[in-house]
Design a protein around this motif. Structure first.
Motif, PDB file in Angstrom:
ATOM      1  N   VAL A 190       2.211   7.817  -0.569  1.00  0.00           N
ATOM      2  CA  VAL A 190       2.640   6.800  -1.530  1.00  0.00           C
ATOM      3  C   VAL A 190       3.385   5.649  -0.863  1.00  0.00           C
ATOM      4  N   ALA A 191       3.584   5.743   0.454  1.00  0.00           N
ATOM      5  CA  ALA A 191       4.354   4.720   1.168  1.00  0.00           C
ATOM      6  C   ALA A 191       3.452   3.564   1.594  1.00  0.00           C
ATOM      7  N   ASN A 192       2.901   2.850   0.609  1.00  0.00           N
ATOM      8  CA  ASN A 192       2.002   1.739   0.900  1.00  0.00           C
ATOM      9  C   ASN A 192       1.857   0.866  -0.340  1.00  0.00           C
ATOM     10  N   HIS A 193       1.045  -0.188  -0.225  1.00  0.00           N
ATOM     11  CA  HIS A 193       0.842  -1.140  -1.325  1.00  0.00           C
ATOM     12  C   HIS A 193      -0.532  -0.990  -1.977  1.00  0.00           C
ATOM     13  N   ILE A 194      -1.157   0.174  -1.826  1.00  0.00           N
ATOM     14  CA  ILE A 194      -2.456   0.410  -2.452  1.00  0.00           C
ATOM     15  C   ILE A 194      -2.322   0.379  -3.975  1.00  0.00           C
ATOM     16  N   ASP A 298      -1.717 -10.128  19.514  1.00  0.00           N
ATOM     17  CA  ASP A 298      -1.008  -8.928  19.956  1.00  0.00           C
ATOM     18  C   ASP A 298      -0.426  -8.185  18.761  1.00  0.00           C
ATOM     19  N   GLY A 299      -0.208  -6.902  18.928  1.00  0.00           N
ATOM     20  CA  GLY A 299       0.384  -6.117  17.857  1.00  0.00           C
ATOM     21  C   GLY A 299       0.358  -4.644  18.200  1.00  0.00           C
ATOM     22  N   PRO A 300       0.997  -3.806  17.390  1.00  0.00           N
ATOM     23  CA  PRO A 300       1.038  -2.375  17.667  1.00  0.00           C
ATOM     24  C   PRO A 300      -0.324  -1.721  17.438  1.00  0.00           C
ATOM     25  N   LEU A 301      -0.585  -0.642  18.161  1.00  0.00           N
ATOM     26  CA  LEU A 301      -1.790   0.143  17.889  1.00  0.00           C
ATOM     27  C   LEU A 301      -1.580   0.907  16.587  1.00  0.00           C
ATOM     28  N   ILE A 302      -2.593   0.900  15.753  1.00  0.00           N
ATOM     29  CA  ILE A 302      -2.527   1.609  14.474  1.00  0.00           C
ATOM     30  C   ILE A 302      -3.547   2.744  14.475  1.00  0.00           C
ATOM     31  N   PRO A 303      -3.395   3.736  13.606  1.00  0.00           N
ATOM     32  CA  PRO A 303      -4.335   4.860  13.585  1.00  0.00           C
ATOM     33  C   PRO A 303      -5.684   4.492  12.971  1.00  0.00           C
ATOM     34  N   THR A 304      -6.340   3.551  13.619  1.00  0.00           N
ATOM     35  CA  THR A 304      -7.712   3.173  13.295  1.00  0.00           C
ATOM     36  C   THR A 304      -8.433   2.982  14.624  1.00  0.00           C
ATOM     37  N   SER A 305      -9.633   3.513  14.727  1.00  0.00           N
ATOM     38  CA  SER A 305     -10.361   3.388  15.983  1.00  0.00           C
ATOM     39  C   SER A 305     -11.833   3.156  15.701  1.00  0.00           C
ATOM     40  N   GLN A 306     -12.501   2.527  16.656  1.00  0.00           N
ATOM     41  CA  GLN A 306     -13.921   2.225  16.564  1.00  0.00           C
ATOM     42  C   GLN A 306     -14.676   3.061  17.602  1.00  0.00           C
ATOM     43  N   HIS A 307     -15.774   3.664  17.155  1.00  0.00           N
ATOM     44  CA  HIS A 307     -16.578   4.487  18.058  1.00  0.00           C
ATOM     45  C   HIS A 307     -18.052   4.336  17.718  1.00  0.00           C
ATOM     46  N   GLY A 446     -10.041   6.197  10.518  1.00  0.00           N
ATOM     47  CA  GLY A 446      -8.590   6.022  10.591  1.00  0.00           C
ATOM     48  C   GLY A 446      -7.882   6.707   9.459  1.00  0.00           C
ATOM     49  N   THR A 447      -6.599   6.470   9.394  1.00  0.00           N
ATOM     50  CA  THR A 447      -5.772   7.040   8.348  1.00  0.00           C
ATOM     51  C   THR A 447      -4.688   6.038   7.992  1.00  0.00           C
ATOM     52  N   ARG A 448      -4.208   6.113   6.763  1.00  0.00           N
ATOM     53  CA  ARG A 448      -3.126   5.222   6.320  1.00  0.00           C
ATOM     54  C   ARG A 448      -1.781   5.938   6.319  1.00  0.00           C
ATOM     55  N   THR A 526       0.968 -17.749  15.213  1.00  0.00           N
ATOM     56  CA  THR A 526       1.341 -18.434  16.439  1.00  0.00           C
ATOM     57  C   THR A 526       2.674 -17.914  16.966  1.00  0.00           C
ATOM     58  N   LYS A 527       2.961 -18.281  18.194  1.00  0.00           N
ATOM     59  CA  LYS A 527       4.159 -17.786  18.864  1.00  0.00           C
ATOM     60  C   LYS A 527       5.430 -18.145  18.114  1.00  0.00           C
ATOM     61  N   SER A 528       5.415 -19.266  17.398  1.00  0.00           N
ATOM     62  CA  SER A 528       6.618 -19.714  16.698  1.00  0.00           C
ATOM     63  C   SER A 528       6.967 -18.849  15.490  1.00  0.00           C
ATOM     64  N   VAL A 529       5.982 -18.084  14.999  1.00  0.00           N
ATOM     65  CA  VAL A 529       6.212 -17.255  13.806  1.00  0.00           C
ATOM     66  C   VAL A 529       6.819 -15.924  14.233  1.00  0.00           C
ATOM     67  N   LYS A 530       7.951 -15.602  13.668  1.00  0.00           N
ATOM     68  CA  LYS A 530       8.650 -14.356  13.983  1.00  0.00           C
ATOM     69  C   LYS A 530       8.619 -13.427  12.761  1.00  0.00           C
ATOM     70  N   GLY A 531       8.748 -12.126  13.033  1.00  0.00           N
ATOM     71  CA  GLY A 531       8.910 -11.156  11.957  1.00  0.00           C
ATOM     72  C   GLY A 531       7.673 -10.898  11.122  1.00  0.00           C
ATOM     73  N   ILE A 532       6.496 -11.205  11.665  1.00  0.00           N
ATOM     74  CA  ILE A 532       5.268 -11.039  10.880  1.00  0.00           C
ATOM     75  C   ILE A 532       4.482  -9.807  11.339  1.00  0.00           C
ATOM     76  N   ASP A 533       5.113  -8.898  12.054  1.00  0.00           N
ATOM     77  CA  ASP A 533       4.435  -7.695  12.535  1.00  0.00           C
ATOM     78  C   ASP A 533       3.942  -6.857  11.366  1.00  0.00           C
ATOM     79  N   LYS A 534       2.739  -6.305  11.552  1.00  0.00           N
ATOM     80  CA  LYS A 534       2.104  -5.537  10.489  1.00  0.00           C
ATOM     81  C   LYS A 534       2.158  -4.043  10.798  1.00  0.00           C
ATOM     82  N   ASN A 535       1.940  -3.248   9.762  1.00  0.00           N
ATOM     83  CA  ASN A 535       2.002  -1.799   9.923  1.00  0.00           C
ATOM     84  C   ASN A 535       0.604  -1.180   9.903  1.00  0.00           C
ATOM     85  N   LEU A 536       0.550   0.138   9.872  1.00  0.00           N
ATOM     86  CA  LEU A 536      -0.728   0.842   9.909  1.00  0.00           C
ATOM     87  C   LEU A 536      -1.557   0.607   8.661  1.00  0.00           C
ATOM     88  N   ASP A 537      -0.958   0.025   7.619  1.00  0.00           N
ATOM     89  CA  ASP A 537      -1.655  -0.234   6.364  1.00  0.00           C
ATOM     90  C   ASP A 537      -2.052  -1.700   6.236  1.00  0.00           C
TER      91      ASP A 537
END
Length: 549
Positions: A190-194, A298-307, A446-448, A526-537
């Motif tokens: 339930v920890a998401n915006h679905i 750039d960004g964090p790796l999330i639990p989604t993968s392509q194969h 992947g998983t959410r 762009t580099k000037s934008v801060k705090g826009i990091d996204k999560n696994l969802d």
């Protein structure tokens, strides 16, 4: 019929849209209408200017997917949320407590939680939001990922009821959920915006159905997130969001967020490079790093993968030695260099990644061994490349995917003598009976939730859509039994991870896929934008933190 909520663009709306679709710069398009697209600072603060890849006609937050979903977190609150590191945080819910072996969950609401009109967010609003998300006419793409195990959800989603019987509201600050089966990680689901939290009296009619256009400003909608929708012009493809001064969380740093539809990726890239825009919803090009810099994507790796998945029931993939030969003939270091030489995605050797349980020490990657691969192909019932049927790839739909598939085909030609290979972009064209004509599907899994068991249940378990529809009914009893047992263990029980790793090792021995990459969740800013990091969802984890400077 096209909806229209903001007439500020006047009679020239269609021309403006056409100008952007034709690839004219936003400066030119804006000058026609007396605007100035280069301004990214409002008189009263900072403005995030977002290029959106589609002219979406439906921005309801209850769809559970699609391009608009990427921005749900800026204007709607969720029960809890995951940050970019995969750590869970309270939001509307401040606590979650299981009982009866994980079949009953009690959630407590933040007493300070309010909507944008200052009214309190109550348990009834949560219940109503979940109920309307479950209704089949709402067409929420992923409501089942949140609510499928809640008692009574199946009846609502099938149109047999309008209320999920397993959701109770003993008081305005408490939601009690009863599940049809034990689920130790239900709190993560339930920890998401679905199915975000809306004012139920606005989003849901007396018949239980979603009210049309309830979320529009002209409908006097109220919002639960850090920003509120103030203008929307679907013909022009433009939305404006401003801070919600009644938001119960941190005060947003931006003065405004403007989302403008620009369908062409080349045009969008040019506008971002010129400074006319500073963010994008989802920009995917093979030269994104060279065009906009490493930090943009750039960004964090999330639990989604392509194969590349093998249809194990289709010749020649019905022979395990052929599958093993095809995998061992590929230099997978070269595969990632051919497709994403500068990132942002990373080579992976296994299905599990970016969640607790990624087995970087105990899992043995498939080796690159052309000589062994050639011997295995000769030992197979086909005896060599001459008797193999043509190998068909589907899902080869973009430049990076094409580069990867072509690299694989060339490796097979050089190392195994295989020349009969074909590639098609569409996966949907090969659904149903035609699916059996395909040996190799390129697709993501992947998983959410940050959980290895959930990851594998959705990708290699025999009940998963991937195993049934892409892998030709793949089934391994060891995989299924290990995952079934693991699913009963608590989230922090080491056995949960250990059993998932056992399942993955058993899957490895079937040689049923070519591992490719773990996905990075790009900032797309762009580099000037801060705090826009996204999560696994795919959501901006902390939209109130976005700033420019």
């Amino acid at each position: 019929m096209t909806k229209k909520q903001d007439n500020s663009a006047g009679k020239m709306q269609v021309s403006r849209r056409d100008a952007l679709k034709l690839g004219l710069s936003a400066t030119i398009a804006a000058s026609v209408f007396g605007g100035n697209a280069r301004i990214v600072m409002a008189a009263d603060g900072q403005v995030l200017k977002v290029a959106n890849p589609a002219f979406n006609q439906d921005w309801s937050p209850l769809r559970g997917g699609g391009v608009p979903y990427r921005w749900n977190s800026i204007w709607w609150a969720a029960p809890m949320y995951f940050d970019e590191k995969g750590e869970i945080h309270p939001y509307v819910f401040t606590s979650w407590t299981p009982s009866e072996g994980g079949k009953v969950w009690t959630f407590k609401l933040d007493p300070k939680a309010t909507f944008s009109d200052g009214s309190k967010i109550t348990a009834k609003d949560v219940q109503g939001s979940w109920n309307v998300s479950a209704m089949p006419n709402t067409k929420n793409q992923r409501a089942d990922q949140v609510l499928a195990k809640v008692t009574g959800y199946a009846d609502v989603s099938a149109g047999k009821a309008t209320e999920i019987s397993g959701i109770a509201t003993p008081d305005e600050g408490t939601v009690v959920v009863t599940l049809s089966e034990t689920d130790p990680i239900f709190f993560m689901r339930v920890a998401n915006h679905i199915a975000p939290i809306t004012k139920a009296s606005q989003s849901r009619g007396k018949d239980g159905e979603e009210v049309q256009d309830w979320y529009m400003p002209d409908s006097k909608a109220v919002y639960s997130g850090p920003f509120k929708l103030t203008k929307i012009d679907l013909d022009a493809g433009k939305l404006t969001f401003e801070p919600n001064d009644k938001f119960f969380g941190p005060k947003p740093k931006l003065a405004r967020i403007e989302i403008t539809s620009i369908e062409d990726n080349v045009t969008a890239t040019s506008l971002i490079k010129s400074g006319e825009f500073n963010a994008h919803t989802e920009l995917i090009t093979s030269t994104i790093v060279q065009d906009l810099g490493k930090e943009f994507s750039d960004g964090p790796l999330i639990p989604t993968s392509q194969h590349f998945w093998f249809n194990t029931s289709r010749a020649p993939m019905d022979d395990p030695k052929v599958r093993q030969a095809l995998i061992m003939a590929i230099d997978r270091n070269g595969l990632i260099k051919a497709s994403y030489p500068d990132g942002p995605h990373k080579k992976t050797d296994q299905v599990i990644n970016s969640v607790p349980g990624a087995d970087n020490s105990g899992f043995e990657p498939y080796p690159y061994d052309p000589a062994k691969a050639k011997a295995l192909l000769k030992e197979s019932k086909y005896g060599g490349p001459e008797r193999l049927p043509k190998l068909l790839f589907v899902g080869v739909s973009g430049p990076a995917i094409q580069a990867a598939a072509q690299f694989i085909a060339e490796q097979w030609r050089q190392n195994l003598g295989i020349t009969a290979v074909d590639m098609k972009p569409q996966q949907d064209s090969y659904a149903g009976p035609d699916q059996n004509a395909v040996q190799i599907f390129r697709d993501d899994v992947g998983t959410r939730v940050p959980d290895a068991v959930s990851y594998l249940q959705g990708s290699i378990a025999s009940t998963s859509s991937n195993a049934q529809n892409k892998m030709g009914g793949y089934k391994n009893a060891k995989v299924d039994s290990a995952l079934a047992e693991a699913a009963t263990k608590a989230a922090d029980d080491p056995k949960r991870v250990a059993l998932a790793q056992e399942a993955q090792k058993a899957f490895r021995e079937d040689y049923a896929f070519i591992p490719w990459y773990a996905q990075a969740m790009s900032r797309w800013a762009t580099k000037s934008v801060k705090g826009i990091d996204k999560n696994l969802d795919w959501q901006v984890a902390k939209p109130w933190e976005i700033s420019i400077g």
